[in-house]
Scaffold this motif. Structure first.
Motif, PDB file in Angstrom:
ATOM      1  N   GLN A   1      13.301 -57.890  43.355  1.00 16.27           N
ATOM      2  CA  GLN A   1      13.003 -56.568  42.844  1.00 16.27           C
ATOM      3  C   GLN A   1      11.552 -56.471  42.358  1.00 16.27           C
ATOM      4  O   GLN A   1      10.876 -55.462  42.585  1.00 16.27           O
ATOM      5  N   SER A   2      11.063 -57.509  41.720  1.00 13.87           N
ATOM      6  CA  SER A   2       9.712 -57.484  41.154  1.00 13.87           C
ATOM      7  C   SER A   2       8.650 -57.943  42.131  1.00 13.87           C
ATOM      8  O   SER A   2       7.448 -57.802  41.854  1.00 13.87           O
TER       9      SER A   2
ATOM     10  N   ASP B   1       6.281 -54.771  43.487  1.00 16.31           N
ATOM     11  CA  ASP B   1       7.265 -54.424  42.461  1.00 16.31           C
ATOM     12  C   ASP B   1       8.004 -53.158  42.878  1.00 16.31           C
ATOM     13  O   ASP B   1       7.389 -52.119  43.123  1.00 16.31           O
TER      14      ASP B   1
ATOM     15  N   ASN C   1      21.326 -56.823  41.902  1.00 12.21           N
ATOM     16  CA  ASN C   1      19.951 -57.024  41.458  1.00 12.21           C
ATOM     17  C   ASN C   1      19.563 -58.481  41.636  1.00 12.21           C
ATOM     18  O   ASN C   1      20.205 -59.370  41.084  1.00 12.21           O
TER      19      ASN C   1
ATOM     20  N   SER D   1      17.349 -50.373  44.198  1.00 14.06           N
ATOM     21  CA  SER D   1      17.620 -51.800  44.288  1.00 14.06           C
ATOM     22  C   SER D   1      17.129 -52.331  45.626  1.00 14.06           C
ATOM     23  O   SER D   1      17.641 -51.943  46.682  1.00 14.06           O
TER      24      SER D   1
ATOM     25  N   ASN E   1      17.759 -49.704  38.383  1.00 12.86           N
ATOM     26  CA  ASN E   1      18.810 -48.695  38.224  1.00 12.86           C
ATOM     27  C   ASN E   1      18.544 -47.461  39.072  1.00 12.86           C
ATOM     28  O   ASN E   1      19.457 -46.683  39.338  1.00 12.86           O
TER      29      ASN E   1
ATOM     30  N   GLY F   1      10.143 -51.507  41.020  1.00  5.91           N
ATOM     31  CA  GLY F   1      10.423 -50.615  39.901  1.00  5.91           C
ATOM     32  C   GLY F   1      11.805 -50.814  39.304  1.00  5.91           C
ATOM     33  O   GLY F   1      12.440 -51.864  39.453  1.00  5.91           O
ATOM     34  N   ASP F   2      12.276 -49.768  38.647  1.00  3.63           N
ATOM     35  CA  ASP F   2      13.540 -49.797  37.919  1.00  3.63           C
ATOM     36  C   ASP F   2      14.707 -49.984  38.882  1.00  3.63           C
ATOM     37  O   ASP F   2      14.974 -49.128  39.736  1.00  3.63           O
TER      38      ASP F   2
END
Length: 635
Positions: free
Chosen positions: A127-128, A327, A122, A335, A332, A329-330
């Motif tokens: 990621q964002s 973004d 991460n 990635s 998890n 997202g999550d």
């Protein structure tokens, strides 16, 4: 159409498989999360760097769902749902679609290294999307990962998968790869073919494909899609050549100056748009969200633009718009760091892997400049390859790019029976024929009218897949020759009812056929947007093209409420609509507020979207006190 390169080698692989032996010591069983009902969960520790034992190990997580019949399993089906960067385990609910083979087969979900529970990587800003550009964010992420950034290739992932197979005691497995999971399946099949009972590729991406070939093959498939939609849609009203030619006409306009404006997407979100040629490709021509419902709108939107009405094209752009960077997202679930760490190593690039970023940019620009435009026509090579579709911004800053190809040149592939499911309209996978040619016992099935991953949209595809896994043959595949969905095109985007095409009069009609057509087009368009909204995570409330709103509720069976929907500036349509995904009737009761006193009530009845449903919509009622008996095509 069915292509078969050779008879499937079922007899050679018909020996019964032994039940999985007791798990080897390298398989560690862990407590499953509550959502993994009925699973056995665990991990296998594998070398992080197989060339450097001092680098330690990485835990590769799995969920194992045992077959339901007594006795030994036929085998385990390794399922990879794609990505790269997606957690397979997080998508466990998709495995419910494999229930027809659960009696005899175990299912094995494995998180690829760098994703989910397998050493998740991460980079928070990457990621964002919190940065000035993809290149800058990727460079920072690569520095954060350091030497480990080059340890997430599909070659390493294939070796990890085989370690899990061995640890769980399976001599043979079936590998089912969806989308980019097809790359992982190819990587496995070219390295561990002796352990494969069969391979299934559902919209499987062509591995190790030259980025320029991927670009021009994709563009030509997008144009073929436009041609086919207009050839099959009565509403299109254009030849296939004219439909595809609309792209070139809009490109000529955008090359003079970008198209700037504001438009609402299907969620009512406002987008400030600055549409250049590359944006047209990424955000409009290649947007197939919501069953491809909007694909057939492009030629009419191009005509409207030439008449000075940019609203239809800007709406298409808004519906396909997304921020770059954005973004992801999550982490998890997906990635972005793992995506780059796999994709950029797996594929070749026209720059030196050891070159610094500044030199790579120069080498990329030189390679694009030296590439002829003709294969990309009507786009230019630079318009495609410098867009997001070229994928270079993800990989320019990544170390070791192209040094660990998913499939090495000259690799020998498994002789295990292989089934390849290919959507006719899929512009994102490369060349299914090339992939099929690598597998000595491959059967390639083309699915008419489908986009990416036929198994996700077609019961025919799922039935063929399940039959193949059970018998290593597919039998009759003619169901693939009939499209699952229609792709309804649009004839025109009129600004006023007087400019609209007319509905077709029926016996006894005395009503305004143009106004009747506007009411029907407004209803269809509003419902399309309600579906788009729901299938992209909304509550079903979407705006009309020129005003009003629709609220659509449903799953299999739908109702929609139209509130002042405006397809043209001078007509507002309200009322209710009912429809179902099983091909049930498309029915609506409408109140029409037309120009002046040209008002009334109409009833629509016909078919919509589902291939084989009625191809027309009957219109009955009154407008300005005059009886309406008419019809319009539903596709």
């Amino acid at each position: 159409m069915l292509l078969s390169r050779s008879a499937l080698a079922a007899t050679a692989l018909s020996c019964a498989l032994a039940a999985p032996a007791a798990a080897a010591p390298t398989a560690v069983f862990d407590t499953c999360p509550p959502e993994a009902e009925g699973a056995r969960c665990g991990h296998v520790d594998v070398p992080f760097d197989r060339a450097d034992p001092s680098a330690g190990t990485i835990a590769i997580a799995f969920e194992q769902y045992l077959h339901t019949d007594p006795g030994a399993a036929e085998s385990a089906i390794i399922i990879n749902f794609g990505g790269p960067g997606v957690s397979t385990i997080a998508l466990r609910d998709l495995a419910r679609g494999w229930r027809e083979v659960r009696d005899r087969f175990d299912l094995l979900l494995i998180d690829s290294r760098g994703t989910g529970r397998s050493g998740l990587v991460n980079c928070p800003d990457y990621q964002s999307g919190n940065g000035p550009s993809l290149i800058a964010l990727g460079a920072t992420c690569a520095r954060q990962l350091g030497a480990s950034a080059v340890r997430y290739s599909s070659a390493d992932i294939a070796k990890d998968y085989d370690a899990v197979r061995a640890a769980l005691g399976y001599e043979l497995v079936d590998f089912a790869g969806t989308s980019y999971g097809g790359v992982n399946a190819n990587a496995y099949a070219s390295r561990f073919g002796r352990h494969l009972r069969s391979v299934v590729l559902d919209g499987g991406v062509e591995p190790a494909m030259d980025p320029f070939a991927r670009g021009y093959v994709g563009v030509q498939k997008m144009l073929d899609r436009l041609r086919a939609i207009c050839a099959r849609s009565r509403n299109c009203g254009r030849s296939p050549r004219e439909a595809a030619g609309a792209v070139g006409r809009v490109l000529d306009r955008l090359r003079r100056a970008p198209l700037r404006g504001t438009a609402l997407d299907a969620h009512g979100g406002s987008h400030e748009l600055d549409l250049a040629p590359g944006d047209l490709l990424v955000h409009v021509v290649d947007n197939v969200e919501g069953f491809g419902l909007t694909q057939g709108e492009f030629p009419a939107a191009a005509d409207a633009l030439e008449r000075g009405d940019a609203k239809p094209l800007l709406r298409l752009a808004a519906e396909g718009d997304f921020p770059i960077p954005g973004d992801s997202g999550d982490v998890n679930f997906y990635s972005q760091a793992a995506n780059s760490a796999t994709y950029c190593l797996d594929n070749p690039w026209p720059w030196a892997a050891s070159a610094p970023l500044a030199l790579r940019k120069l080498q990329w620009a030189a390679a694009v400049a030296a590439t002829p435009d003709a294969p990309f026509a009507p786009f230019r090579a630079e318009e495609v390859m410098f867009s997001l579709y070229g994928m270079s911004d993800f990989c320019l800053p990544w170390p070791g790019t192209g040094t660990q190809l998913a499939v090495e040149p000259g690799a020998r592939f498994t002789k295990a029976p292989t089934l390849i499911l290919d959507g006719e309209f899929d512009a994102n996978v490369g060349r299914a024929e090339v992939v099929a040619a690598r597998f000595p016992n491959a059967t390639l099935v083309h699915f008419e009218g489908l986009n990416h991953t036929p198994g996700g949209w077609s019961q025919c595809a799922r039935d063929l897949r399940d039959r193949f896994l059970r018998t290593l043959t597919i039998g009759d595949a003619t169901c693939a020759d009939s499209a699952t969905f229609d792709n309804p095109a649009v004839t025109a985007f009129p600004r006023r009812a007087s400019e609209s095409p007319a509905a077709t009069a029926g016996p006894g009609n005395r009503g305004d056929l143009r106004l009747a057509r506007v009411a029907a087009d407004a209803t269809i368009d509003a419902f399309k947007r309600g579906i788009l909204n729901r299938f992209s995570g909304g509550d079903g409330t979407a705006p009309g093209l020129r005003g009003g709103s629709v609220h659509a509720d449903g799953d299999e069976h739908w109702t929609a409420t139209l509130d002042g929907i405006r397809w043209t500036d001078d007509v507002a349509v309200s009322g209710t609509l009912r429809w179902s995904f099983d091909g049930g009737p498309f029915e609506a009761d409408l109140r029409v507020d037309g120009p002046g006193r040209n008002d009334g009530t109409l009833h629509l009845a016909g078919g919509f979207l589902i291939h084989g449903a009625p191809r027309s919509i009957a219109i009955t009622g009154t407008l300005t006190g005059r009886r309406v008996v008419a019809s319009v095509p539903s596709n």
